[in-house]
Design a protein around this motif. Structure first.
Motif: not given
Length: 231
Positions: A130-131, A122-124, A139-144
């Motif tokens: 690019g999310s 799922y995270t791969r 480690i960045a998660y731009g959507a949140l």
């Protein structure tokens, strides 16, 4: 029902507060963790006792949670999984990982989080599209708008930061509680601010034992100390 609708329903389950959301996340995502022999394997709770301890910790109103468990009980893995769960299900999470040395931060605790993210399908997929953006120590998660960062064990670098979640590993071996206090100070102004401590037992002079004394005396209602031991 299409796959996108199914996924949105799953994500809604993961966002449930406390242990219900965490265990729903584990059941749906099936995080992959390193096995004792090296290859990745799906995470399974090692025992009902561990499940009960996680439930008590996540369902309580605690700002400090200590997993003081023997080796091979997965305490550092549990901290990593709680970090990943919050990172993927809460907005604007500022998450820090620190250990007793700069090497341990990057080579052990932070690397474990990266390994799980990279090895879980799922995270791969989120990394590949690019999310999720992986860096050397971030480690960045731009959507949140969420971010995980590994820090050296330097309290001066931590004071003044506002964080939502912190992990401190192997506190039993720390020479002082300065790094822990810096973390506790960094989360104090966040509604969901939490410090996770994963450690084996240590000497009575250690900062870990001081937390145990507070727990035994019921002197801090915001502290949960999970202690698993055997004769």
């Amino acid at each position: 029902m299409n796959k996108k609708t199914d996924l949105s329903k799953q994500v809604a389950r993961w966002r449930a507060p406390g242990a219900a959301g965490f265990f729903a996340f584990l059941a749906d995502v099936r995080p992959m963790i390193p096995s004792e022999k090296g290859p990745l394997q799906p995470y399974d709770l090692p025992s009902e006792r561990v499940r009960a301890e996680i439930t008590a910790a996540l369902d309580g109103d605690f700002s400090t949670v200590v997993w003081c468990w023997p080796r091979r009980h997965g305490k550092t893995v549990v901290s990593a999984l709680v970090i990943i769960w919050r990172f993927l299900t809460r907005q604007n999470q500022a998450i820090a990982i620190i250990a007793n040395s700069a090497t341990q931060t990057t080579d052990t605790a932070f690397r474990l989080v990266k390994t799980i993210l990279e090895g879980t399908p799922y995270t791969r997929a989120l990394i590949d599209n690019g999310s999720i953006v992986m860096g050397a120590d971030t480690i960045a998660y731009g959507a949140l708008g969420s971010r995980i960062q590994g820090f050296p064990s330097n309290p001066a670098a931590l004071f003044g930061k506002k964080l939502n979640l912190c992990q401190v590993s192997e506190l039993h071996a720390a020479k002082s509680d300065a790094a822990f206090q810096a973390m506790a100070s960094a989360v104090i102004d966040s509604d969901d601010g939490t410090v996770l401590v994963d450690s084996t037992t240590g000497p009575r002079s250690s900062p870990l034992f001081h937390l145990y004394q507070l727990w035994e005396a019921k002197a801090d209602s915001a502290l949960y100390f999970s202690h698993i031991s055997y004769a």
